[in-house]
Design a protein around this motif. Structure first.
Motif, PDB file in Angstrom:
ATOM      1  N   VAL A  12      51.048  26.016  40.296  1.00 53.18           N
ATOM      2  CA  VAL A  12      50.110  27.196  39.978  1.00 53.18           C
ATOM      3  C   VAL A  12      48.985  26.401  39.424  1.00 53.18           C
ATOM      4  CG1 VAL A  12      49.881  29.010  38.221  1.00 53.18           C
ATOM      5  CG2 VAL A  12      52.049  28.788  39.535  1.00 53.18           C
ATOM      6  N   TYR A  13      47.764  26.723  39.802  1.00 55.16           N
ATOM      7  CA  TYR A  13      46.429  26.274  39.330  1.00 55.16           C
ATOM      8  C   TYR A  13      45.488  27.351  38.624  1.00 55.16           C
ATOM      9  CZ  TYR A  13      41.691  24.390  39.241  1.00 55.16           C
ATOM     10  OH  TYR A  13      40.517  23.967  38.802  1.00 55.16           O
ATOM     11  N   ILE A  14      45.258  27.065  37.596  1.00 57.00           N
ATOM     12  CA  ILE A  14      44.221  27.898  36.895  1.00 57.00           C
ATOM     13  C   ILE A  14      43.018  27.361  36.274  1.00 57.00           C
ATOM     14  CG2 ILE A  14      43.968  29.676  35.220  1.00 57.00           C
ATOM     15  CD1 ILE A  14      46.826  30.642  35.471  1.00 57.00           C
ATOM     16  N   ASP A  15      41.818  27.903  36.626  1.00 61.15           N
ATOM     17  CA  ASP A  15      40.841  27.065  35.907  1.00 61.15           C
ATOM     18  C   ASP A  15      40.387  28.203  34.680  1.00 61.15           C
ATOM     19  OD1 ASP A  15      38.249  26.204  35.316  1.00 61.15           O
ATOM     20  OD2 ASP A  15      37.229  26.697  37.218  1.00 61.15           O
ATOM     21  N   CYS A  16      40.345  27.433  33.467  1.00 61.29           N
ATOM     22  CA  CYS A  16      40.062  28.094  32.152  1.00 61.29           C
ATOM     23  C   CYS A  16      38.623  28.024  32.054  1.00 61.29           C
ATOM     24  CB  CYS A  16      41.097  27.408  31.181  1.00 61.29           C
ATOM     25  SG  CYS A  16      42.689  27.294  31.288  1.00 61.29           S
ATOM     26  N   GLY A  17      37.959  27.457  32.780  1.00 61.17           N
ATOM     27  CA  GLY A  17      36.318  27.550  32.493  1.00 61.17           C
ATOM     28  C   GLY A  17      35.795  28.732  33.071  1.00 61.17           C
ATOM     29  N   VAL A  71      52.570  23.717  36.523  1.00 51.90           N
ATOM     30  CA  VAL A  71      51.412  24.453  36.066  1.00 51.90           C
ATOM     31  C   VAL A  71      50.050  23.636  35.885  1.00 51.90           C
ATOM     32  CG1 VAL A  71      50.503  26.172  34.116  1.00 51.90           C
ATOM     33  CG2 VAL A  71      53.096  26.239  34.922  1.00 51.90           C
ATOM     34  N   LEU A  72      49.175  23.777  36.588  1.00 52.87           N
ATOM     35  CA  LEU A  72      47.831  23.021  36.161  1.00 52.87           C
ATOM     36  C   LEU A  72      46.642  23.932  35.620  1.00 52.87           C
ATOM     37  CD1 LEU A  72      47.651  21.345  39.752  1.00 52.87           C
ATOM     38  CD2 LEU A  72      48.862  20.592  37.767  1.00 52.87           C
ATOM     39  N   LEU A 104      47.388  19.575  31.647  1.00 46.72           N
ATOM     40  CA  LEU A 104      46.413  20.216  31.129  1.00 46.72           C
ATOM     41  C   LEU A 104      45.249  19.318  31.298  1.00 46.72           C
ATOM     42  CD1 LEU A 104      48.185  21.437  27.721  1.00 46.72           C
ATOM     43  CD2 LEU A 104      48.158  22.593  30.240  1.00 46.72           C
ATOM     44  N   ALA A 105      44.029  19.613  31.917  1.00 46.69           N
ATOM     45  CA  ALA A 105      42.901  18.783  32.163  1.00 46.69           C
ATOM     46  C   ALA A 105      41.935  19.309  30.958  1.00 46.69           C
ATOM     47  CB  ALA A 105      42.423  19.123  33.445  1.00 46.69           C
ATOM     48  N   THR A 106      41.637  18.223  30.290  1.00 43.05           N
ATOM     49  CA  THR A 106      40.419  18.525  29.256  1.00 43.05           C
ATOM     50  C   THR A 106      39.482  17.397  29.216  1.00 43.05           C
ATOM     51  OG1 THR A 106      41.840  17.607  27.592  1.00 43.05           O
ATOM     52  CG2 THR A 106      42.208  19.671  27.899  1.00 43.05           C
TER      53      THR A 106
END
Length: 289
Positions: A12-17, A71-72, A104-106
């Motif tokens: 599951v990929y979600i772009d929080c941007g 989860v990404l 979590l990519a930050t």
């Protein structure tokens, strides 16, 4: 049965941007997980509520079907910068992490983004991995593959390895640079000063988007990193490597932060900026700053 065997990893990929995605993050997370679960079940036993617990229940069901959820969450900085969503979101992730793999990519470490107890708890629960420069042997093989269209000389590979500083953006740019300069070079180009100067000039231009991004990041250090020391250390790095055994506490904080940003490297001579191209760019900026 075929579907269960084929989908053993539910990604599951979600772009929080994306602002719209951010404010509906819980719903998006649940619907994405439910979509993956639909490959295994008809949904008759799914939870009906929209709470964090319902997403947790879906994750548990995926595991029961032998499908490991991954989860990404990309640009997770944005989620932490919004007070209306961050605490509830973090509590949800703390619950989910026991049943799902999570990335979590930050741009910065979690502990640099927020001192809130929930964020600290999440940071302590996860493993921090700093994305840095490419390993030398991988970089050499990558560059050699690109240089093959121009020459089989190892001198070209060694030269490009040095000026890219093993940064993936610059290595990726080599193909475009070589495609440009081939029109100016003989079929079998010589490795001489003129060829080196041409390659260096064009790679510096292709690298400008990267250098500008890094410059902007260096202008906005987190609260615990003293900005005046950042500038002093960068000026020193433009002139010579820094001996890590001679650092003050503030300089040590800055150097660690620069390592996290992948703008410095280390060898037997000491700590230095990763690429001579970035040295030239940075020196020019600092001179007019």
């Amino acid at each position: 049965v075929d579907r269960q065997v084929a989908a053993c990893l539910a990604i599951v990929y979600i772009d929080c941007g994306d602002p719209e995605t951010l404010y509906q993050l819980h719903d998006n997370l649940k619907s994405s997980l439910a979509g993956r679960l639909a490959q295994f079940a008809d949904g008759s036993d799914w939870p009906d509520d929209e709470t964090a617990e319902s997403a947790y229940q879906i994750v548990r069901q995926l595991n029961r079907y032998g499908c490991r959820p991954l989860v990404l969450l990309d640009n997770f900085d944005r989620a932490l910068s919004d007070d209306d969503v961050s605490e509830e979101l973090i509590e949800s992730l703390l619950n989910l992490r026991t049943e799902a793999a999570m990335v979590l990519a930050t741009r910065y470490p979690l502990h640099d983004l927020s001192n809130a107890p929930a964020t600290i708890a999440l940071s302590n629960a996860l493993t921090s991995i700093f994305l840095g420069l490419v390993e030398t042997d991988v970089a050499q093989a990558w560059i050699a593959d690109s240089v093959g269209q121009l020459s089989t000389s190892t001198e070209f590979v060694d030269f490009l390895l040095a000026i890219t500083g093993r940064h993936p953006f610059l290595i990726h740019s080599i193909d475009g640079v070589l495609a440009e300069v081939k029109q100016f070079l003989p079929a079998v180009p010589s490795f001489n000063d003129a060829t080196q100067a041409l390659l260096r000039l064009r790679l510096a231009e292709h690298g400008r988007p990267l250098f500008l991004t890094q410059w902007n990041q260096l202008q906005s250090p987190p609260a615990h990193v003293p900005g005046d020391v950042v500038e002093r250390v960068l000026i020193q790095l433009c002139h010579a490597p820094i001996d890590l055994t001679q650092l003050t506490p503030d300089e040590g904080t800055v150097i660690n932060w620069l390592f996290n940003q992948a703008v410095i490297s280390w060898d037997a001579d000491g700590c230095h900026l990763y690429s001579p191209l970035f040295v030239d760019f940075l020196a020019s900026r600092l001179a007019t700053h």
